[in-house]
Design a protein around this motif. Structure first.
Motif, PDB file in Angstrom:
ATOM      1  N   ARG A  54     -13.143  -3.893   1.232  1.00  0.00           N
ATOM      2  CA  ARG A  54     -13.315  -2.565   0.611  1.00  0.00           C
ATOM      3  C   ARG A  54     -12.163  -1.604   0.915  1.00  0.00           C
ATOM      4  O   ARG A  54     -11.976  -0.613   0.203  1.00  0.00           O
ATOM      5  N   ASN A  55     -11.404  -1.894   1.984  1.00  0.00           N
ATOM      6  CA  ASN A  55     -10.314  -0.976   2.370  1.00  0.00           C
ATOM      7  C   ASN A  55      -8.942  -1.488   1.955  1.00  0.00           C
ATOM      8  O   ASN A  55      -7.927  -0.912   2.351  1.00  0.00           O
ATOM      9  N   GLY A  56      -8.942  -2.603   1.223  1.00  0.00           N
ATOM     10  CA  GLY A  56      -7.660  -3.153   0.761  1.00  0.00           C
ATOM     11  C   GLY A  56      -7.030  -4.101   1.756  1.00  0.00           C
ATOM     12  O   GLY A  56      -5.863  -4.457   1.632  1.00  0.00           O
ATOM     13  N   ILE A  57      -7.782  -4.506   2.781  1.00  0.00           N
ATOM     14  CA  ILE A  57      -7.277  -5.500   3.743  1.00  0.00           C
ATOM     15  C   ILE A  57      -7.510  -6.880   3.127  1.00  0.00           C
ATOM     16  O   ILE A  57      -8.606  -7.178   2.661  1.00  0.00           O
ATOM     17  N   ILE A  58      -6.464  -7.712   3.128  1.00  0.00           N
ATOM     18  CA  ILE A  58      -6.601  -9.066   2.586  1.00  0.00           C
ATOM     19  C   ILE A  58      -6.966 -10.009   3.734  1.00  0.00           C
ATOM     20  O   ILE A  58      -6.359  -9.928   4.812  1.00  0.00           O
ATOM     21  N   LEU A 138      -9.381   2.617   8.898  1.00  0.00           N
ATOM     22  CA  LEU A 138     -10.559   2.621   8.018  1.00  0.00           C
ATOM     23  C   LEU A 138     -11.541   1.530   8.453  1.00  0.00           C
ATOM     24  O   LEU A 138     -12.731   1.772   8.617  1.00  0.00           O
ATOM     25  N   LEU A 139     -11.028   0.327   8.662  1.00  0.00           N
ATOM     26  CA  LEU A 139     -11.892  -0.805   9.057  1.00  0.00           C
ATOM     27  C   LEU A 139     -12.750  -0.435  10.264  1.00  0.00           C
ATOM     28  O   LEU A 139     -13.951  -0.682  10.315  1.00  0.00           O
ATOM     29  N   THR A 140     -12.110   0.199  11.261  1.00  0.00           N
ATOM     30  CA  THR A 140     -12.809   0.489  12.522  1.00  0.00           C
ATOM     31  C   THR A 140     -13.609   1.793  12.459  1.00  0.00           C
ATOM     32  O   THR A 140     -14.414   2.059  13.343  1.00  0.00           O
ATOM     33  N   GLY A 141     -13.332   2.610  11.446  1.00  0.00           N
ATOM     34  CA  GLY A 141     -13.985   3.923  11.396  1.00  0.00           C
ATOM     35  C   GLY A 141     -13.237   4.947  12.224  1.00  0.00           C
ATOM     36  O   GLY A 141     -13.727   6.042  12.497  1.00  0.00           O
ATOM     37  N   ALA A 142     -12.007   4.589  12.626  1.00  0.00           N
ATOM     38  CA  ALA A 142     -11.205   5.507  13.464  1.00  0.00           C
ATOM     39  C   ALA A 142     -10.755   6.726  12.664  1.00  0.00           C
ATOM     40  O   ALA A 142     -10.354   7.731  13.238  1.00  0.00           O
ATOM     41  N   ILE A 143     -10.808   6.622  11.335  1.00  0.00           N
ATOM     42  CA  ILE A 143     -10.472   7.793  10.502  1.00  0.00           C
ATOM     43  C   ILE A 143     -11.677   8.108   9.626  1.00  0.00           C
ATOM     44  O   ILE A 143     -12.365   7.212   9.158  1.00  0.00           O
ATOM     45  N   ASP A 144     -11.922   9.388   9.445  1.00  0.00           N
ATOM     46  CA  ASP A 144     -13.009   9.808   8.557  1.00  0.00           C
ATOM     47  C   ASP A 144     -12.688   9.353   7.124  1.00  0.00           C
ATOM     48  O   ASP A 144     -11.574   9.574   6.630  1.00  0.00           O
ATOM     49  N   ALA A 145     -13.668   8.728   6.499  1.00  0.00           N
ATOM     50  CA  ALA A 145     -13.424   8.138   5.158  1.00  0.00           C
ATOM     51  C   ALA A 145     -13.002   9.207   4.144  1.00  0.00           C
ATOM     52  O   ALA A 145     -12.084   8.987   3.350  1.00  0.00           O
ATOM     53  N   ASN A 166      -6.304  -0.134  -7.854  1.00  0.00           N
ATOM     54  CA  ASN A 166      -6.059  -1.526  -7.435  1.00  0.00           C
ATOM     55  C   ASN A 166      -7.355  -2.279  -7.184  1.00  0.00           C
ATOM     56  O   ASN A 166      -7.429  -3.159  -6.327  1.00  0.00           O
ATOM     57  N   GLY A 167      -8.377  -1.878  -7.961  1.00  0.00           N
ATOM     58  CA  GLY A 167      -9.594  -2.687  -8.002  1.00  0.00           C
ATOM     59  C   GLY A 167     -10.613  -2.413  -6.928  1.00  0.00           C
ATOM     60  O   GLY A 167     -11.593  -3.155  -6.798  1.00  0.00           O
ATOM     61  N   LEU A 168     -10.395  -1.385  -6.113  1.00  0.00           N
ATOM     62  CA  LEU A 168     -11.359  -1.094  -5.045  1.00  0.00           C
ATOM     63  C   LEU A 168     -12.247   0.078  -5.468  1.00  0.00           C
ATOM     64  O   LEU A 168     -11.898   0.844  -6.348  1.00  0.00           O
ATOM     65  N   SER A 169     -13.399   0.180  -4.798  1.00  0.00           N
ATOM     66  CA  SER A 169     -14.279   1.312  -5.078  1.00  0.00           C
ATOM     67  C   SER A 169     -13.940   2.437  -4.103  1.00  0.00           C
ATOM     68  O   SER A 169     -14.022   2.256  -2.884  1.00  0.00           O
TER      69      SER A 169
END
Ligand code: HGY
Ligand code: MN
Ligand code: MN
Ligand code: MN
Length: 403
Positions: A54-58, A138-145, A166-169
């Motif tokens: 969801r965060n664009g990590i492959i 983003l993955l860890t929640g270290a930054i506010d979404a 780029n296809g993400l929500s």
């Protein structure tokens, strides 16, 4: 086994920056998207199951996708005019290490072995949206979404818009506990970005810690005016204040051992040759092993900035953009890495990495590969072919030992 040098050779023209030299591969630019496609094709060619989260990590899976897996990877985005290895070396070495493990008959995800995943994190450099390691934060929640969604690039595009393009929500950007649970341990192989391995005369090192670092934005406001009709005595020129701030940053940091302060980005507005700027934005990068000293250095520079601005009839505001504390790596994992690579010294890193963000949430470690110029974030960044190619075997040794 594919050689790391041939893998990197295949992307050596992607994102070349003719004007700056080196490579400019900002996240979600054509260049970085081409590199993503390259990675996905190379991973699929190796039979890895690939998905983008969801965060664009492959994520490229060798073995079933499951929790507590062994994960290795890095990033493909670059700073403006960056080198060929900062990020891509770790990704290419991971692909070549998969070949090496297969050649050794090591089957992640079978016979009691954990699965292995190779990951590519977006926006590690923060070159487009201003915050480094945005994907791992983003993955860890270290930054506010919401803060992440609303980050803007120089053209005013938000990270949410680019993610959606780029296809993400955009709504789903944010902390991903399920994704985080997939990582039992994380290893990032990275080109060394200083002279440490030259001085230690070693091709590889195990990371000890990552220097605390932050980014602050100064906005200096003055009076825009005509360069020809405005006497020097009638000016409130924010560029003059900015020049003093840059000098004071250099002096304050130079007076504090181990401190580093850099202004590498400055934006006069409107930016005309015959125009006294009305506003200047400049970004300060400060780093020090002791987070309290980092804060004190920034505070001192800010105090001097206020005086400089007032002397020029300007005002100045300061906003903190991102802050990463000095991070030590998991001792147990570092000891394991040193057991697996007994000749490798331990080297602290002045550069930030996604592994440094993850290290606050799970056992993470890094391997640094020698850079004969000791220069990085520059076209002069280098890795000898023999060190690049042996990086795959070193990483395979470590992964095999940890699986
Ligand atoms: O800025 C850094 O330390 C890293 O290269 N992103
Ligand atoms: Mn990097
Ligand atoms: Mn970098
Ligand atoms: Mn005119």
């Amino acid at each position: 086994m594919s050689k790391v040098t041939s893998l990197l050779g295949a992307i050596s023209e992607v994102g070349r920056d003719a004007s700056r030299g080196g490579y400019s591969r900002p996240v979600y630019s054509t260049a970085e998207l081409d590199l993503r496609s390259w990675f996905i094709a190379e991973a699929e060619r190796r039979g890895l199951a690939v998905n983008t989260d969801r965060n664009g990590i492959i994520w490229a899976w060798y073995g079933p996708e499951q929790d507590d897996s062994l994960v290795t990877g890095s990033h493909l985005d670059s700073v403006p005019g960056g080198g060929a290895f900062d990020g891509p070396l770790g990704v290419a070495a991971a692909l070549a290490a998969v070949d090496e493990l297969r050649a050794r008959g090591v089957e992640p995800g079978r016979n009691g072995k954990r699965s292995l995943a190779v990951t590519v994190f977006p926006e590690e450099e923060g070159s487009r949206f201003g915050i480094a390691c945005l994907g791992s934060r983003l993955l860890t929640g270290a930054i506010d979404a919401d803060k992440a969604r609303n980050l803007k690039d120089a053209e005013g595009n938000s990270f949410a818009e680019l993610s959606a393009r780029n296809g993400l929500s955009a709504e789903r950007l944010g902390a991903d506990p399920e994704g985080l649970a997939r990582i039992g341990q994380f290893i990032e192989l990275h080109v060394e970005q200083g002279r440490g391995l030259i001085e230690l005369d070693s091709p590889v090192a195990v990371a000890g810690s990552i220097l605390g670092h932050g980014r602050w934005k100064f906005t200096i406001s003055g009076q825009g005016n005509h360069a020809g009709t405005t006497l020097m005595t009638d000016r409130a020129d924010p560029m003059v204040a900015a020049a003093q701030i840059i000098l004071s940053a250099q002096k304050v940091a130079a007076a504090q051992s181990e401190a580093r302060a850099t202004v590498g980005r400055l934006q006069p507005i409107p930016g005309g040759t015959n125009v006294i700027a009305s506003r200047v934005e400049l970004w300060l990068d400060v780093r020090h092993p002791d987070d309290a000293v980092t804060a004190a250095v920034v505070q001192k520079i800010h105090g001097q900035a206020q005086i400089a601005a007032a002397n020029e009839g300007c005002t100045v505001t300061l906003t903190e953009e991102s802050l990463s504390p000095t991070t030590g790596f998991d001792q147990g994992l570092a000891a394991e890495l040193q057991r697996l690579l007994p000749a490798a010294p331990v080297l602290d890193s002045g550069a930030g990495h996604d592994a440094g963000i993850l290290a606050s949430y799970l056992p993470a470690g890094m391997l640094f590969i020698r850079n004969p110029t000791g220069i990085s974030h520059s076209p002069e960044e280098a890795v000898e072919d023999r060190d690049a190619d042996s990086a795959a075997a070193l990483l395979a040794d470590v992964l095999q030992g940890l699986l």
